[in-house]
Design a protein around this motif. Sequence first.
Motif, mmCIF file in Angstrom:
data_model
loop_
_atom_site.group_PDB
_atom_site.id
_atom_site.type_symbol
_atom_site.label_atom_id
_atom_site.label_comp_id
_atom_site.label_asym_id
_atom_site.label_seq_id
_atom_site.Cartn_x
_atom_site.Cartn_y
_atom_site.Cartn_z
ATOM 1 N N ASP A 142 0.759 -1.288 -0.010
ATOM 2 C CA ASP A 142 0.022 0.001 -0.139
ATOM 3 C C ASP A 142 0.843 1.161 -0.057
ATOM 4 O OD1 ASP A 142 0.832 -0.632 2.462
ATOM 5 O OD2 ASP A 142 -0.908 0.517 3.384
ATOM 6 N N TYR A 171 -4.290 6.313 -9.682
ATOM 7 C CA TYR A 171 -3.984 5.272 -9.016
ATOM 8 C C TYR A 171 -3.973 3.863 -9.625
ATOM 9 C CZ TYR A 171 -4.011 7.075 -4.195
ATOM 10 O OH TYR A 171 -3.779 7.601 -2.864
ATOM 11 N N THR A 179 3.377 -0.795 -9.548
ATOM 12 C CA THR A 179 3.551 -1.438 -8.318
ATOM 13 C C THR A 179 3.076 -3.098 -8.287
ATOM 14 O OG1 THR A 179 2.213 0.473 -7.264
ATOM 15 C CG2 THR A 179 2.304 -1.533 -5.792
ATOM 16 N N ILE A 227 1.627 -6.670 2.981
ATOM 17 C CA ILE A 227 1.078 -5.552 3.665
ATOM 18 C C ILE A 227 0.957 -6.077 5.345
ATOM 19 C CG2 ILE A 227 -1.116 -4.191 4.286
ATOM 20 C CD1 ILE A 227 -1.788 -4.441 1.256
ATOM 21 N N TYR A 236 -9.866 2.803 3.303
ATOM 22 C CA TYR A 236 -8.546 3.760 2.650
ATOM 23 C C TYR A 236 -9.567 4.435 1.770
ATOM 24 C CZ TYR A 236 -4.459 1.092 3.926
ATOM 25 O OH TYR A 236 -3.257 0.669 4.584
ATOM 26 N N MET A 242 -10.471 -1.840 3.082
ATOM 27 C CA MET A 242 -9.543 -2.462 3.606
ATOM 28 C C MET A 242 -9.433 -3.278 4.997
ATOM 29 S SD MET A 242 -6.399 -3.364 2.935
ATOM 30 C CE MET A 242 -4.672 -3.420 3.561
#
Length: 333
Positions: A142, A171, A179, A227, A236, A242
């Motif tokens: 994250d 994002y 990511t 995570i 989130y 989350m």
Amino acid sequence: MVVNGNAKSVTAEVIETLDQILDTGDLFVSRRVEESEGIARILVDRGYGTILTGGGDGTFTVVVTAVVNEAKRRGLPLPRFGLLRLGTGNSLAWVLGASGGAGAKPGLAVDLQRLRAEAGSRNLRLVEAEDILSPFCGFGIDAVMLRDYNAVKSALARGPLKRLAPGPVAYAVAATTRTIPSYLVRRTPHCRIINEGNDAIRVGEKGAMLGAPIKKGGVIYEGPAKIAALSTIPYYGFGFRMFPYADDRQDRMQLRVSVVSPFTFVRNFSSIWSGEYDDLETVFDYFVDEVTIEMDPMTSFQIGGDVRGERSRVRVRLTEPIRIVDFYAPPRG
């Protein structure tokens, strides 16, 4: 009211509108974190009963931390806090029912009237890490995605798609192009989490408690972790649920450790996003009030959606409650 001058929706027009709506001298526009302590001293001096923030989760985190520290230093009661939805992530807006505040003057006036006159209140505990108060913090993918998002946002802001830079499109681009691919080849960090407080409890499907409580000094979790994050609220940014059990215990934070692979994340995106994904082999949830998290190797760490850099060890505790504006709560009498 304290507004983040760098936030997504804080334009010159919005600042002018807020200045016209609020009483003279009650609007503070901050563009650097370093300004927060000076602003907090003024806010506490003036004894405001409610302090509003205009921006995202990061703005709320900075303002609340500075004001709470200043009020405690003087031995004064804490004000109530509220927010306008003017930033990017806005996880608290999903929890508290704050509407968008970036529209024309009438829309801002309505939001401020709701905040100051009609809204009820509730107590909210926060997490404290590195002396910063925030709704959530965490190690791993994250925080890496937030770092990648900032890079993509900066790149988009320099081109013809700059209007899409601060938001979910950036994002999505960051997650799919940076990511997730990086986690296909990246070594998963080894995580060790030690209970530093009252009994920790593992949470299973639908919030059921699993196993015996873990006493102070015990190891809550040890193993790989993509995570390792804690929160006192379910969301989130953008409504990502989350932490589905964060509201279940007022005396605990929810700790979530995950080893979900990128492929599993994509395949189960809808249920993970809505907080309905349950797999006890890849997602480990706990109720805790104080922990130390150790990561090997050093791993990206974020507080309130702001990346703090890489860390190998962080201690996190549950704070005393603050009073916060909540549009879902009964109006004040």
